[in-house]
Design an enzyme around this catalytic site. Sequence first.
Site, PDB file in Angstrom:
ATOM      1  N   LEU A   1       2.721   9.401   6.710  1.00 26.31           N
ATOM      2  CA  LEU A   1       1.838   8.255   6.956  1.00 26.31           C
ATOM      3  C   LEU A   1       0.661   8.203   5.997  1.00 26.31           C
ATOM      4  O   LEU A   1       0.086   9.233   5.625  1.00 26.31           O
ATOM      5  CB  LEU A   1       1.337   8.310   8.401  1.00 26.31           C
TER       6      LEU A   1
ATOM      7  N   GLY B   1      -1.848   2.584   4.748  1.00 26.36           N
ATOM      8  CA  GLY B   1      -1.097   1.347   5.036  1.00 26.36           C
ATOM      9  C   GLY B   1      -0.533   1.382   6.454  1.00 26.36           C
ATOM     10  O   GLY B   1      -0.668   0.419   7.219  1.00 26.36           O
ATOM     11  N   HIS B   2       0.074   2.507   6.812  1.00 26.30           N
ATOM     12  CA  HIS B   2       0.604   2.648   8.176  1.00 26.30           C
ATOM     13  C   HIS B   2      -0.545   2.577   9.190  1.00 26.30           C
ATOM     14  O   HIS B   2      -0.415   1.950  10.243  1.00 26.30           O
ATOM     15  CB  HIS B   2       1.311   3.998   8.345  1.00 26.30           C
TER      16      HIS B   2
ATOM     17  N   GLN C   1      19.982   3.052   6.204  1.00 25.74           N
ATOM     18  CA  GLN C   1      19.504   2.124   5.175  1.00 25.74           C
ATOM     19  C   GLN C   1      19.527   2.727   3.771  1.00 25.74           C
ATOM     20  O   GLN C   1      19.081   2.077   2.827  1.00 25.74           O
ATOM     21  CB  GLN C   1      18.098   1.623   5.533  1.00 25.74           C
TER      22      GLN C   1
ATOM     23  N   GLY D   1       4.617  -4.296   7.874  1.00 28.37           N
ATOM     24  CA  GLY D   1       3.767  -4.541   6.717  1.00 28.37           C
ATOM     25  C   GLY D   1       4.354  -5.619   5.816  1.00 28.37           C
ATOM     26  O   GLY D   1       5.560  -5.639   5.576  1.00 28.37           O
ATOM     27  N   LYS D   2       3.479  -6.465   5.300  1.00 28.64           N
ATOM     28  CA  LYS D   2       3.952  -7.460   4.327  1.00 28.64           C
ATOM     29  C   LYS D   2       4.246  -6.807   2.977  1.00 28.64           C
ATOM     30  O   LYS D   2       4.740  -7.448   2.066  1.00 28.64           O
ATOM     31  CB  LYS D   2       2.892  -8.550   4.144  1.00 28.64           C
TER      32      LYS D   2
ATOM     33  N   GLN E   1      11.772  -7.547   4.166  1.00 33.53           N
ATOM     34  CA  GLN E   1      12.083  -6.845   5.425  1.00 33.53           C
ATOM     35  C   GLN E   1      11.391  -7.517   6.612  1.00 33.53           C
ATOM     36  O   GLN E   1      11.987  -7.760   7.655  1.00 33.53           O
ATOM     37  CB  GLN E   1      11.619  -5.395   5.286  1.00 33.53           C
TER      38      GLN E   1
ATOM     39  N   SER F   1       4.768   5.712   0.745  1.00 37.28           N
ATOM     40  CA  SER F   1       5.084   7.145   0.902  1.00 37.28           C
ATOM     41  C   SER F   1       5.682   7.686  -0.384  1.00 37.28           C
ATOM     42  O   SER F   1       5.540   8.862  -0.709  1.00 37.28           O
ATOM     43  CB  SER F   1       6.067   7.345   2.056  1.00 37.28           C
TER      44      SER F   1
HETATM   45  P1  AMP Z   1       7.818   2.895   5.899  1.00 33.12           P
HETATM   46  O1  AMP Z   1       7.331   4.134   6.580  1.00 33.12           O
HETATM   47  O2  AMP Z   1       7.642   2.894   4.425  1.00 33.12           O
HETATM   48  O3  AMP Z   1       9.188   2.476   6.366  1.00 33.12           O
HETATM   49  O4  AMP Z   1       6.858   1.729   6.394  1.00 33.12           O
HETATM   50  C1  AMP Z   1       6.623   1.497   7.755  1.00 33.12           C
HETATM   51  C2  AMP Z   1       5.854   0.216   7.880  1.00 33.12           C
HETATM   52  O5  AMP Z   1       4.628   0.329   7.173  1.00 33.12           O
HETATM   53  C3  AMP Z   1       6.595  -0.997   7.290  1.00 33.12           C
HETATM   54  O6  AMP Z   1       6.402  -2.113   8.146  1.00 33.12           O
HETATM   55  C4  AMP Z   1       5.917  -1.172   5.964  1.00 33.12           C
HETATM   56  O7  AMP Z   1       5.952  -2.503   5.490  1.00 33.12           O
HETATM   57  C5  AMP Z   1       4.499  -0.770   6.298  1.00 33.12           C
HETATM   58  N1  AMP Z   1       3.760  -0.381   5.094  1.00 33.12           N
HETATM   59  C6  AMP Z   1       4.121   0.565   4.193  1.00 33.12           C
HETATM   60  N2  AMP Z   1       3.229   0.606   3.185  1.00 33.12           N
HETATM   61  C7  AMP Z   1       2.302  -0.345   3.451  1.00 33.12           C
HETATM   62  C8  AMP Z   1       1.124  -0.802   2.784  1.00 33.12           C
HETATM   63  N3  AMP Z   1       0.711  -0.284   1.621  1.00 33.12           N
HETATM   64  N4  AMP Z   1       0.410  -1.787   3.354  1.00 33.12           N
HETATM   65  C9  AMP Z   1       0.815  -2.350   4.527  1.00 33.12           C
HETATM   66  N5  AMP Z   1       1.907  -1.959   5.201  1.00 33.12           N
HETATM   67  C10 AMP Z   1       2.638  -0.970   4.680  1.00 33.12           C
END
Ligand code: AMP
Length: 310
Positions: free
Chosen positions: A38, A41-42, A66, A178-179, A184, A217
């Site tokens: 994490l 962003g998370h 995926q 997250g956008k 997605q 990440s």
């Molecule tokens: P992940 O762990 O990469 O699968 O991401 C989990 C959630 O966090 C997804 O909805 C991503 O879009 C969101 N996310 C990842 N990085 C960011 C970021 N820099 N800003 C906003 N949301 C993010």
Amino acid sequence: MEISEPEVIRDKSLMRSWSRSRRSNGQTLALVPTMGFLHEGHLSLIRTAKSLADLTVVSIYINPGQFAPSEDLSTYPSDLAGDLRKLSDAGVSAVFCPSELYISAPGNDFGGHLGAVNGERVGASCLEDGGSGHETWITVERLEKGMCGTSRPVFFRGVATVVAKLFNIVEPDVAVFGKKDYQQWQIICRMVRDLDFAIKVIGSDIVREADGLAMSSRNVHLSPEQREKALSISRSLSKAKLAAEKGLKNCQHLKDLVRQTISEADGKIDYVEIVEQQGLKPVEEISCPVVLCVAAWFGNVRLIDNLEID
Ligand code: AMP
């Protein structure tokens, strides 16, 4: 104020009964699905979630469904202990971290990958074991084509399927995405609408490092030199947005600007697209709110980013 530790739940049925008992008390639940490791962003998604519901559940699960065999499932970063510390500080109510979410046939651990797409084997196929393993997938037909769906053909059906599974297990009222992963987010919105999930999907803004790099990440795999060069992605997007705001509406020219900036920094472009914010249809001239989306490789690391132009 006393901070209570989040409950760490590893079992699907325990997760479901935890949620059901809270909901039957009249409490609302928000879910933030993640693959862990994490970052800020998370955490911003979690803050949004906490503002929308009484209780927030964060899931941590690296979804094998995926990843294609050629992709980075085995090297995807993880740090559960660190994540749990961050989630405790963030004040979430529960963390759902199952070791496996898919049913495998006896003796078949999928080799880390699942299934076949369009009849082509993309990993250890669940169908090869006589069909007793996982074989149900959700495909959001048009939205999953193009952009990330072109270079990652199993990606979005894996995402949609695992998110549907998480929705069925956690039964949240709200889910926050997250956008940063724009396609997605749109695919999940469409799936929720089309399949009548009683869940509100919220898109949360991209969080960036101070120098503009979108948090991810995967950034941990960039060498310092690659990280510096990867700044060309956000720089190229800002440049193109500025040019559009100054009157350049031709998308080919805007995309060329982005391609050139990233290529000059040794980035290998996967795609550059300008699509409608609603529906993700490619556009040739900007005449409605669009989003400029990019994927590019720096070394072995594939990064994605985007910028909305309203
Ligand atoms: P992940 O762990 O990469 O699968 O991401 C989990 C959630 O966090 C997804 O909805 C991503 O879009 C969101 N996310 C990842 N990085 C960011 C970021 N820099 N800003 C906003 N949301 C993010």
